[in-house]
Scaffold this motif. Structure first.
Motif, PDB file in Angstrom:
ATOM      1  N   MET A 177       0.822  -1.192   0.000  1.00  0.00           N
ATOM      2  CA  MET A 177       0.000   0.000   0.000  1.00  0.00           C
ATOM      3  C   MET A 177       0.866   1.257   0.000  1.00  0.00           C
ATOM      4  O   MET A 177       0.569   2.217  -0.671  1.00  0.00           O
ATOM      5  N   ARG A 178       1.927   1.209   0.767  1.00  0.00           N
ATOM      6  CA  ARG A 178       2.816   2.355   0.882  1.00  0.00           C
ATOM      7  C   ARG A 178       3.495   2.649  -0.459  1.00  0.00           C
ATOM      8  O   ARG A 178       3.672   3.803  -0.842  1.00  0.00           O
ATOM      9  N   THR A 224       2.291   2.026  -3.448  1.00  0.00           N
ATOM     10  CA  THR A 224       1.287   2.569  -4.355  1.00  0.00           C
ATOM     11  C   THR A 224       1.093   4.054  -4.097  1.00  0.00           C
ATOM     12  O   THR A 224       1.015   4.850  -5.035  1.00  0.00           O
ATOM     13  N   GLN A 225       1.018   4.448  -2.835  1.00  0.00           N
ATOM     14  CA  GLN A 225       0.870   5.854  -2.495  1.00  0.00           C
ATOM     15  C   GLN A 225       2.071   6.662  -2.971  1.00  0.00           C
ATOM     16  O   GLN A 225       1.923   7.760  -3.509  1.00  0.00           O
ATOM     17  N   LEU A 253       1.853   7.033  -6.765  1.00  0.00           N
ATOM     18  CA  LEU A 253       0.847   8.024  -7.151  1.00  0.00           C
ATOM     19  C   LEU A 253       1.313   9.445  -6.834  1.00  0.00           C
ATOM     20  O   LEU A 253       1.076  10.373  -7.610  1.00  0.00           O
ATOM     21  N   LEU A 254       1.965   9.630  -5.712  1.00  0.00           N
ATOM     22  CA  LEU A 254       2.495  10.938  -5.349  1.00  0.00           C
ATOM     23  C   LEU A 254       3.558  11.383  -6.347  1.00  0.00           C
ATOM     24  O   LEU A 254       3.579  12.529  -6.791  1.00  0.00           O
TER      25      LEU A 254
END
Length: 92
Positions: free
Chosen positions: A1-2, A4-5, A8-9
């Motif tokens: 999850m980290r 992916t964030q 995206l950032l």
């Protein structure tokens, strides 16, 4: 999850940087403008000749007129390049 964030950032930052650094397209004004109807003043100034303008406005309830920037000598002059410094030749 980290991950992916973070991805995206990073993508968002890259897209934002692209928008910030983009320069507008160089617009060129031509001597003839289609005026009237849907166009505000001075109109759609995209015609090199009166004949091109007439062909474009035919059947559209528009008319052709001179581009005010050309008619009154206000056309945009491209900026001049700065002079290059030239070194004097070395003595022999």
């Amino acid at each position: 999850m980290r991950k992916t964030q973070l991805a995206l950032l990073t993508l968002g930052a890259a897209v934002l940087a692209g928008f910030v650094t983009a320069t507008p397209a160089a617009a060129r004004d031509y001597p003839w403008c289609a005026q009237g109807g849907e166009y505000d003043y001075p109109g759609e100034c995209a015609y090199s000749t009166y004949e091109q303008c007439q062909a474009s406005v035919s059947g559209r309830l528009l008319y052709c007129d001179r581009n005010p920037r050309f008619a009154f000598g206000l056309e945009q002059v491209p900026p001049t390049r700065p002079h290059r410094r030239v070194r004097p030749a070395a003595p022999y």
